[in-house]
Enzyme design. Sequence first.
Site, PDB file in Angstrom:
ATOM      1  N   LYS A  63       4.362   8.998   8.747  1.00  0.00           N
ATOM      2  CA  LYS A  63       4.104   8.426  10.069  1.00  0.00           C
ATOM      3  C   LYS A  63       5.091   8.928  11.137  1.00  0.00           C
ATOM      4  CE  LYS A  63       0.942   5.177   8.212  1.00  0.00           C
ATOM      5  NZ  LYS A  63       0.888   4.352   7.033  1.00  0.00           N
ATOM      6  N   ASP A 116       9.239   2.987  -0.321  1.00  0.00           N
ATOM      7  CA  ASP A 116       8.205   3.616   0.495  1.00  0.00           C
ATOM      8  C   ASP A 116       8.465   3.187   1.935  1.00  0.00           C
ATOM      9  OD1 ASP A 116       6.001   4.314   1.941  1.00  0.00           O
ATOM     10  OD2 ASP A 116       4.527   3.654   0.446  1.00  0.00           O
ATOM     11  N   TYR A 121       0.856  -1.184   0.000  1.00  0.00           N
ATOM     12  CA  TYR A 121       0.000   0.000   0.000  1.00  0.00           C
ATOM     13  C   TYR A 121       0.889   1.230   0.000  1.00  0.00           C
ATOM     14  CZ  TYR A 121      -3.431   3.491   1.582  1.00  0.00           C
ATOM     15  OH  TYR A 121      -4.238   4.595   1.687  1.00  0.00           O
TER      16      TYR A 121
HETATM   17  C1  LIG Z   1       0.276   4.872   5.652  1.00  0.00           C
HETATM   18  C2  LIG Z   1       1.033   4.598   4.419  1.00  0.00           C
HETATM   19  C3  LIG Z   1       1.013   5.453   3.320  1.00  0.00           C
HETATM   20  C4  LIG Z   1       0.049   6.615   3.218  1.00  0.00           C
HETATM   21  O1  LIG Z   1       0.280   7.597   4.164  1.00  0.00           O
HETATM   22  P1  LIG Z   1      -0.961   8.578   4.547  1.00  0.00           P
HETATM   23  O2  LIG Z   1      -0.316   9.592   5.435  1.00  0.00           O
HETATM   24  O3  LIG Z   1      -1.979   7.734   5.204  1.00  0.00           O
HETATM   25  O4  LIG Z   1      -1.450   9.165   3.265  1.00  0.00           O
HETATM   26  C5  LIG Z   1       1.881   5.218   2.273  1.00  0.00           C
HETATM   27  N1  LIG Z   1       2.707   4.166   2.298  1.00  0.00           N
HETATM   28  C6  LIG Z   1       2.740   3.304   3.320  1.00  0.00           C
HETATM   29  C7  LIG Z   1       3.721   2.168   3.294  1.00  0.00           C
HETATM   30  C8  LIG Z   1       1.882   3.474   4.404  1.00  0.00           C
HETATM   31  O5  LIG Z   1       1.871   2.569   5.392  1.00  0.00           O
END
Ligand SMILES: *Cc1c(COP(=O)(O)O)cnc(C)c1O
Length: 430
Positions: free
Chosen positions: A270, A242, A149
Amino acid sequence: MSAEARITSRSSELYHRALDLMPGGVNSPVRAMRAIGRDPIFISSGEGSRLFDVDGNDYIDWVSSWGPLIAGHAHPAVVDAVASAATDGTTFGAPTKGEVTLAAEVASRIPSVEMVRMTSSGTEATMSAIRLARAATGREQVLKFAGSYHGHVDGLLAEAGSGLATQGIPASPGVPEAVASATVVVPWNDRDAAREATERFELAAILAEPVPANMGVVPPEEGFLELLRERADHTGALLIFDEVITGFRVSSGGAQQRYGVTPDLTILGKVIGGGLPAAAYGGAAVLMEQVAPVGPVYQAGTLAGNPLAVAAGLATLELLDARAYQRLEAVTEALAAGLRRAFSEAGVPLQVQSVPGLVTPFFTTAPVRDYAGATGCDLDAYGAWCRGLLELGVYPPASQFEAWFPSLAHSDEDIERTAEAARAALERIR
Ligand SMILES: *Cc1c(COP(=O)(O)O)cnc(C)c1O
């Protein structure tokens, strides 16, 4: 530990009002707890490892707001930093000293990063990193892995068609086919599929969660990240990690430091915002200077680098020294061991997969190495087990396809109580 149903009258009342006002009563789908077959719990406060709901129940929280709260809820250093920043004004739409300090801190920790651009969410950061990769390579297609994701970016809400390496098809109504087909989807940890896809498509980027945590925790197999690096170098695609979840969590320098594989671009989120909305993308200066106003790649944000978020992020990173990472690793190992023990005492041989800072108990007997393995889990049993945990005062991620997030606030007693609840909840559903 009491086994009666907890009182939920205030939560229920709020939920029924919320249902008329917000889709599903929530502002992000997983919070609705539909995947575990119950109504959501409305939260009133958090303190350390503890979450309190509007009915006065308390829980040991293993969600940690899905990752940002690596220091626990309302850590005094973070609260003070935010309060003090707020006193000076909450946003200026102009540069501040804190942004420079945070950028320097990120660059000093994350091996691939010389320069960063901050955004307000991980979704935006991913979208922007892909735009930059397309501009830098003059190509359009992006490879991603099934079950990973990267935020709700249109083109990344794509799922695999049939075949080894396929152009994506929309995973959500509202995503144009043309947009989804610019994404190539292959199974995680599948070396042949990754090789075939990188040969068959002219890729702008290979995009990966270096330790996928959004299908549950599925670490890369030996040599897989190295293969991605090699394929990017060989084909001229950029390698994008990511690290929205793994950054500052699986080690100070993220998964790229832990596994010794350096991407071209890194996406952070995060933890970098310490519980306030912040994210970033970064890489070498030659790449990042293609972003406006130095270069032609446009990207902007009214609240990007927001002073409160920067203060919370900096205060959080300050807590993350070598000792903190030792502690986080110890907490992770103890939680994983406690869950394994609970499962074996209950006579159910389940898989517990973890890396430092992340744990997933998978309701299956075979190790999970890709999305097909994760979706093969007994989702009904996971849901029933989670409902039991909540009754026993333990707050797990309300989906099999998520990580548990240990924090520095979790105590040895929290882990003991969690393991005990894990066993009791399992015995109830057997
Ligand atoms: C949470 C998440 C996102 C998206 O971040 P948001 O601040 O919720 O838009 C992207 N990549 C990963 C791996 C994530 O866990």
